[in-house]
Design an enzyme around this catalytic site. Sequence first.
Site, PDB file in Angstrom:
ATOM      1  N   ASP A   1       0.785  -1.255   0.000  1.00 15.46           N
ATOM      2  CA  ASP A   1       0.000   0.000   0.000  1.00 15.46           C
ATOM      3  C   ASP A   1       0.814   1.300   0.000  1.00 15.46           C
ATOM      4  OD1 ASP A   1      -1.854  -1.992   0.271  1.00 15.46           O
ATOM      5  OD2 ASP A   1      -2.819  -1.219   2.064  1.00 15.46           O
TER       6      ASP A   1
ATOM      7  N   LYS B   1      -6.738  -4.870  -2.945  1.00 17.27           N
ATOM      8  CA  LYS B   1      -7.321  -5.597  -1.808  1.00 17.27           C
ATOM      9  C   LYS B   1      -8.386  -4.720  -1.143  1.00 17.27           C
ATOM     10  CE  LYS B   1      -3.554  -4.356   1.383  1.00 17.27           C
ATOM     11  NZ  LYS B   1      -4.313  -3.453   2.268  1.00 17.27           N
TER      12      LYS B   1
ATOM     13  N   CYS C   1      -2.021  -2.434   7.714  1.00 18.42           N
ATOM     14  CA  CYS C   1      -2.019  -3.409   6.609  1.00 18.42           C
ATOM     15  C   CYS C   1      -0.769  -4.280   6.574  1.00 18.42           C
ATOM     16  CB  CYS C   1      -2.226  -2.679   5.296  1.00 18.42           C
ATOM     17  SG  CYS C   1      -3.871  -1.930   5.234  1.00 18.42           S
TER      18      CYS C   1
END
Length: 269
Positions: A63, A174, A207
């Site tokens: 990310d 995701k 994450c």
Amino acid sequence: MAPKKRPAAAKASSAKKGKYVEEDPETHFAVSAATTGPMADLPASLPKPVTLPVKSTALICIDFQKDFMSEGGFGHALGNDVTKLSEECLPGAQVLLAAARAKKMLVIHTKEAHRDDLKDCCDMKRIGPRCPPEGKRIGEVLQEGMGRLLIDGSPGNEIVDVVKPLEGEVVLCKPGKGAFFLTGLNQLLRDRGISHLIFCGVTTEVCVQVTMREANDRGYECVLVEDATASYIPKFKAAVVEMVRSQGGIVGYTIEHAEDVATALKSAA
Ligand code: TIU
């Protein structure tokens, strides 16, 4: 008055009955580590040195998106100071990427990204009681030029330039925090013969940590690279690093410097 008859209880699930869930390790767990080919030794990893079998090791970049690293993105909408993440982790991530690419290793980039129609975003995440106020929610526009928050295809949802994916590298959208949830990542790693994962990305305790724990449960050996990950809340990053490697490495390994990983990959024989 006779008590009201209660509706028939739903058929007990196997979990309720206390049965084991029958999973076949052959189809659900990571494949075995490569025993041939170059081996990269990381003597500085904690809680002990680890050797990465280069042929079965992948780099996973979590990310590195404007949505988390730039003003006007989702991290900003959540009330965070997003200004310090980049300098803390991008130089390290660049070092890892260069080393992994030089070794032709599998490189995976994840993005927290929802479909345009938000069908993959549950109400809890989008409009639930812990969400930001209107105007700062997933799918809304906080700042011109960034587009809709956390929506695939929006300028703000893209990975930042210095670590952007190259042609042929895997980019995985995701809908959750963990990269194994609803993405097919486990199958992809199994198909590519991956047993070990090098982790970098943001944010460390959200994450990155969730994905590392998901990977650990599936049998992947994980190494978290400290100077290639960052959090808005420094004490949380420090806590994750500590907890990952505590109890003999309950979740995996940590290593302080990306340069040490790069050196090991370069000299792997
Ligand atoms: N809020 C926060 O720290 N992170 C996220 O919501 N997503 C990721 O960590 N990528």
